[in-house]
Motif scaffolding. Structure first.
Motif, PDB file in Angstrom:
ATOM      1  N   ILE A  33       1.113  -0.953   0.316  1.00  0.00           N
ATOM      2  CA  ILE A  33       0.417   0.111   0.222  1.00  0.00           C
ATOM      3  C   ILE A  33       0.579   0.918  -0.208  1.00  0.00           C
ATOM      4  CG2 ILE A  33      -1.337   1.259   1.208  1.00  0.00           C
ATOM      5  CD1 ILE A  33      -2.747  -1.345   1.934  1.00  0.00           C
ATOM      6  N   GLU A  34       2.080   1.657   0.824  1.00  0.00           N
ATOM      7  CA  GLU A  34       2.253   2.643   0.929  1.00  0.00           C
ATOM      8  C   GLU A  34       3.583   2.449  -0.520  1.00  0.00           C
ATOM      9  OE1 GLU A  34       5.020   1.768   3.977  1.00  0.00           O
ATOM     10  OE2 GLU A  34       3.691   1.224   5.780  1.00  0.00           O
ATOM     11  N   GLU A  35       4.368   1.721  -0.811  1.00  0.00           N
ATOM     12  CA  GLU A  35       4.878   2.000  -2.060  1.00  0.00           C
ATOM     13  C   GLU A  35       3.796   2.183  -3.239  1.00  0.00           C
ATOM     14  OE1 GLU A  35       7.959   1.901  -2.317  1.00  0.00           O
ATOM     15  OE2 GLU A  35       8.332   0.628  -0.558  1.00  0.00           O
ATOM     16  N   THR A  36       2.411   1.690  -3.290  1.00  0.00           N
ATOM     17  CA  THR A  36       1.891   2.451  -4.443  1.00  0.00           C
ATOM     18  C   THR A  36       1.346   3.596  -4.188  1.00  0.00           C
ATOM     19  OG1 THR A  36      -0.018   0.339  -4.422  1.00  0.00           O
ATOM     20  CG2 THR A  36      -0.887   2.012  -5.198  1.00  0.00           C
ATOM     21  N   TYR A  37       0.861   4.365  -2.636  1.00  0.00           N
ATOM     22  CA  TYR A  37       0.877   5.794  -2.620  1.00  0.00           C
ATOM     23  C   TYR A  37       1.716   6.632  -3.205  1.00  0.00           C
ATOM     24  CZ  TYR A  37      -3.745   5.415  -0.895  1.00  0.00           C
ATOM     25  OH  TYR A  37      -4.886   4.675  -0.350  1.00  0.00           O
ATOM     26  N   GLU A  38       3.187   5.750  -3.125  1.00  0.00           N
ATOM     27  CA  GLU A  38       4.224   6.825  -3.463  1.00  0.00           C
ATOM     28  C   GLU A  38       4.513   6.753  -4.333  1.00  0.00           C
ATOM     29  OE1 GLU A  38       7.321   4.378  -1.474  1.00  0.00           O
ATOM     30  OE2 GLU A  38       7.105   5.066   0.520  1.00  0.00           O
ATOM     31  N   VAL A  39       3.835   5.867  -5.535  1.00  0.00           N
ATOM     32  CA  VAL A  39       3.893   6.038  -6.490  1.00  0.00           C
ATOM     33  C   VAL A  39       2.770   7.213  -7.077  1.00  0.00           C
ATOM     34  CG1 VAL A  39       3.289   4.940  -8.738  1.00  0.00           C
ATOM     35  CG2 VAL A  39       4.241   4.016  -6.748  1.00  0.00           C
ATOM     36  N   VAL A  40       1.412   7.072  -6.835  1.00  0.00           N
ATOM     37  CA  VAL A  40       0.544   8.164  -7.099  1.00  0.00           C
ATOM     38  C   VAL A  40       1.504   9.857  -7.075  1.00  0.00           C
ATOM     39  CG1 VAL A  40      -1.847   9.494  -5.365  1.00  0.00           C
ATOM     40  CG2 VAL A  40      -1.127   6.692  -6.121  1.00  0.00           C
ATOM     41  N   ALA A  42       4.291  10.632  -6.530  1.00  0.00           N
ATOM     42  CA  ALA A  42       5.832  10.727  -7.712  1.00  0.00           C
ATOM     43  C   ALA A  42       4.861  11.652  -8.935  1.00  0.00           C
ATOM     44  CB  ALA A  42       6.593   9.840  -8.616  1.00  0.00           C
ATOM     45  N   ILE A  43       3.866  10.735  -9.310  1.00  0.00           N
ATOM     46  CA  ILE A  43       2.804  10.871 -10.938  1.00  0.00           C
ATOM     47  C   ILE A  43       1.825  12.742 -10.450  1.00  0.00           C
ATOM     48  CG2 ILE A  43       0.469  10.556 -11.392  1.00  0.00           C
ATOM     49  CD1 ILE A  43       0.834   7.305 -10.984  1.00  0.00           C
ATOM     50  N   ASP A  44       1.881  12.911  -8.724  1.00  0.00           N
ATOM     51  CA  ASP A  44       1.053  13.983  -8.665  1.00  0.00           C
ATOM     52  C   ASP A  44       2.026  15.255  -8.946  1.00  0.00           C
ATOM     53  OD1 ASP A  44      -1.552  12.957  -8.464  1.00  0.00           O
ATOM     54  OD2 ASP A  44      -0.993  13.111  -5.871  1.00  0.00           O
ATOM     55  N   ASN A  45       2.958  14.833  -9.004  1.00  0.00           N
ATOM     56  CA  ASN A  45       4.147  15.718  -8.079  1.00  0.00           C
ATOM     57  C   ASN A  45       5.599  16.332 -10.376  1.00  0.00           C
ATOM     58  OD1 ASN A  45       3.770  16.264  -6.087  1.00  0.00           O
ATOM     59  ND2 ASN A  45       5.304  15.021  -5.301  1.00  0.00           N
ATOM     60  N   GLN A  46       5.081  15.322 -10.844  1.00  0.00           N
ATOM     61  CA  GLN A  46       5.398  15.198 -12.348  1.00  0.00           C
ATOM     62  C   GLN A  46       6.997  15.166 -11.637  1.00  0.00           C
ATOM     63  OE1 GLN A  46       3.837  18.565 -13.960  1.00  0.00           O
ATOM     64  NE2 GLN A  46       2.057  17.977 -14.141  1.00  0.00           N
ATOM     65  N   ASP A  47       7.173  14.701 -11.448  1.00  0.00           N
ATOM     66  CA  ASP A  47       8.854  13.615 -11.308  1.00  0.00           C
ATOM     67  C   ASP A  47       8.965  12.356 -11.442  1.00  0.00           C
ATOM     68  OD1 ASP A  47      11.358  12.909  -9.504  1.00  0.00           O
ATOM     69  OD2 ASP A  47      10.975  14.058  -7.987  1.00  0.00           O
ATOM     70  N   THR A  48       9.953  12.335 -12.694  1.00  0.00           N
ATOM     71  CA  THR A  48       9.560  11.546 -13.636  1.00  0.00           C
ATOM     72  C   THR A  48      10.759  10.386 -12.836  1.00  0.00           C
ATOM     73  OG1 THR A  48       9.617  12.573 -15.340  1.00  0.00           O
ATOM     74  CG2 THR A  48      10.363  10.610 -16.005  1.00  0.00           C
ATOM     75  N   ASP A  49      12.005  11.130 -12.519  1.00  0.00           N
ATOM     76  CA  ASP A  49      13.011  10.251 -12.118  1.00  0.00           C
ATOM     77  C   ASP A  49      12.758   9.541 -10.710  1.00  0.00           C
ATOM     78  OD1 ASP A  49      14.925  10.786 -13.810  1.00  0.00           O
ATOM     79  OD2 ASP A  49      15.606  12.652 -12.763  1.00  0.00           O
ATOM     80  N   LEU A  50      10.909  10.317  -9.864  1.00  0.00           N
ATOM     81  CA  LEU A  50      11.311   9.666  -8.763  1.00  0.00           C
ATOM     82  C   LEU A  50      10.114   8.407  -9.250  1.00  0.00           C
ATOM     83  CD1 LEU A  50      10.778   8.714  -5.748  1.00  0.00           C
ATOM     84  CD2 LEU A  50       9.156  10.988  -5.446  1.00  0.00           C
ATOM     85  N   LEU A  51       9.213   8.154  -9.656  1.00  0.00           N
ATOM     86  CA  LEU A  51       8.501   7.660 -10.656  1.00  0.00           C
ATOM     87  C   LEU A  51       9.309   6.318 -10.466  1.00  0.00           C
ATOM     88  CD1 LEU A  51       5.389   7.118 -11.915  1.00  0.00           C
ATOM     89  CD2 LEU A  51       5.688   7.828 -13.611  1.00  0.00           C
ATOM     90  N   ASP A  57       9.858   0.047  -7.372  1.00  0.00           N
ATOM     91  CA  ASP A  57       9.485  -0.310  -5.066  1.00  0.00           C
ATOM     92  C   ASP A  57       8.184  -1.361  -4.994  1.00  0.00           C
ATOM     93  OD1 ASP A  57      11.824   0.684  -4.885  1.00  0.00           O
ATOM     94  OD2 ASP A  57      10.598   1.724  -3.692  1.00  0.00           O
ATOM     95  N   VAL A  58       7.372  -0.566  -6.133  1.00  0.00           N
ATOM     96  CA  VAL A  58       5.678  -1.787  -7.108  1.00  0.00           C
ATOM     97  C   VAL A  58       6.439  -2.394  -7.891  1.00  0.00           C
ATOM     98  CG1 VAL A  58       3.611  -1.327  -7.560  1.00  0.00           C
ATOM     99  CG2 VAL A  58       4.686   0.569  -6.050  1.00  0.00           C
ATOM    100  N   LEU A  59       7.543  -3.025  -8.566  1.00  0.00           N
ATOM    101  CA  LEU A  59       7.341  -4.336  -8.662  1.00  0.00           C
ATOM    102  C   LEU A  59       7.941  -5.467  -8.204  1.00  0.00           C
ATOM    103  CD1 LEU A  59       7.706  -6.168 -11.759  1.00  0.00           C
ATOM    104  CD2 LEU A  59       9.510  -4.871 -11.954  1.00  0.00           C
ATOM    105  N   LEU A  60       8.627  -4.792  -7.167  1.00  0.00           N
ATOM    106  CA  LEU A  60       9.707  -5.329  -6.088  1.00  0.00           C
ATOM    107  C   LEU A  60       8.781  -5.836  -5.481  1.00  0.00           C
ATOM    108  CD1 LEU A  60      12.284  -6.657  -4.983  1.00  0.00           C
ATOM    109  CD2 LEU A  60      12.017  -4.430  -3.420  1.00  0.00           C
ATOM    110  N   GLN A  61       7.230  -5.317  -4.655  1.00  0.00           N
ATOM    111  CA  GLN A  61       6.617  -5.925  -3.976  1.00  0.00           C
ATOM    112  C   GLN A  61       5.543  -7.648  -4.688  1.00  0.00           C
ATOM    113  OE1 GLN A  61       5.424  -5.560  -0.683  1.00  0.00           O
ATOM    114  NE2 GLN A  61       7.137  -4.197  -0.712  1.00  0.00           N
ATOM    115  N   VAL A  62       5.179  -7.234  -6.138  1.00  0.00           N
ATOM    116  CA  VAL A  62       5.100  -8.149  -6.766  1.00  0.00           C
ATOM    117  C   VAL A  62       5.620  -9.234  -7.154  1.00  0.00           C
ATOM    118  CG1 VAL A  62       3.928  -8.719  -9.472  1.00  0.00           C
ATOM    119  CG2 VAL A  62       3.544  -6.490  -7.970  1.00  0.00           C
TER     120      VAL A  62
END
Length: 253
Positions: A33-40, A42-51, A57-62
Motif C-alpha cells: 500500500i505504501e509503495e503504491t501511494y509513493e508512486v501516486v 511521484a505522479i502528482d509531483n510530475q517527478d519522472t525520476d522518482l516515478l 519498488d512496486v514491482l519488487l512487491q509483486v
C-alpha cells in the motif's frame, strides 16, 4: 527481469536475508500500500525520476509475493504475467479480435460486459460486492455508485444529488440531537456517501478533492502560525475568536 527474480529468490533462501525470510503476505501487506501511494505522489509531483524508482519498488512487491507462492508450488511470477497477458487480450476484442468499436465509451461497455462474464457475475449486486473492501472508503463509494448508475439507478443530474446532501445533513443534525452513537455514525456515513455522489456528477475524484483540501488546510495553518509568531502570540493561549480572525487573515495572504 531474470536478474531481479534471482535476487528475490536469493533473499528468501536459507543463505539470504533473515528479514526477507521471515516475511509473509500479511506482514508486508502495508508495504504494498505504501509503495503504491509513493508512486501516486511521484505522479502528482510530475517527478519522472522518482516515478521510475517507485515503480521499481512496486514491482519488487509483486515479485516478493510471487516468490512466496513459488515456494509453495501454487504459482510463480510467470503465472502472474501469463494471467494478465491473457486478460488483456480477452478484455480488448476490438484490438485482438473482430469486435468493432467507435469510441472509448463503447470500449468501457464491452470491458464491463466481458469482466462480468469472466467473473461469473450473474447480478449487478455481485458487481457491486466485487468492488474491493480494502479500497479507501471514498474511492470505494465512488466505484460502487458508478457501477450502480450503469443500470439506471441514478439522479438525472447533479441537483438531485445536492438535494440528497441537504437531506442527509438534516438527518445527521437530528441524530446529533437525539440519536445514539451508532445513529450518528450511520448518518455521518450517509452524508459522506451523498457528497461522493455529487463529486461523481462533477467528474471530480473525491479522494483527490479531499486531499487537495487537506493540503490547503495545512498551508493556511502554516500562514496562520507564522502570523501569530511574528506578533509574539502563543496560539495555544489565544481565544477561538482570535484564532478564527487569524485564520481569515491567512486566507487572504
Amino acid at each position: 527481469m531474470q536478474d531481479l527474480l534471482d535476487i528475490m529468490a536469493i533473499l528468501r533462501s536459507p543463505q539470504g536475508c533473515p528479514w526477507d525470510q521471515e516475511q509473509t503476505h500479511q506482514s508486508i501487506r502495508n508495504c504494498f500500500i505504501e509503495e503504491t501511494y509513493e508512486v501516486v505522489e511521484a505522479i502528482d509531483n510530475q517527478d519522472t525520476d522518482l516515478l521510475k524508482e517507485e515503480l521499481g519498488d512496486v514491482l519488487l512487491q509483486v515479485l516478493f509475493h510471487s516468490q512466496m507462492e513459488k515456494e509453495t508450488d501454487r504459482f510463480d511470477f510467470s503465472d502472474v504475467v501469463d494471467g494478465i497477458a491473457k486478460k488483456m487480450i480477452i478484455r480488448h476484442p476490438h484490438v485482438f479480435g473482430n469486435t468493432v468499436v467507435n469510441s472509448s465509451d463503447e470500449v468501457l461497455v464491452n470491458w464491463d460486459a466481458i469482466k462480468k462474464e469472466t467473473k461469473n457475475q450473474a447480478t449487478q449486486t455481485e458487481v457491486l460486492k466485487s468492488v474491493s473492501k480494502a479500497l479507501p472508503a471514498l474511492m470505494r463509494s465512488a466505484k460502487v455508485q458508478h457501477k450502480a448508475a450503469k443500470v439506471g439507478f441514478d439522479w438525472p443530474d447533479v441537483s438531485g444529488a445536492l438535494d440528497k446532501v441537504a437531506e442527509e445533513f438534516c438527518e445527521l443534525k437530528e441524530a446529533i440531537d437525539n440519536g445514539s452513537w451508532e445513529d450518528r455514525m450511520e448518518e455521518l456515513g450517509d452524508l459522506l456517501f451523498s457528497v461522493v455522489n455529487v463529486s461523481r456528477f462533477l467528474k471530480v475524484e473525491p479522494e483527490q478533492a479531499l486531499s487537495f483540501s487537506c493540503n490547503k488546510f495545512i498551508s493556511r495553518f502554516e500562514k496562520m502560525e507564522s502570523l501569530a509568531e511574528k506578533r509574539g502570540a502563543d496560539m495555544t493561549s489565544m481565544s477561538l475568536e482570535q484564532l478564527d480572525s487569524l485564520w481569515n487573515e491567512a486566507k487572504t495572504t
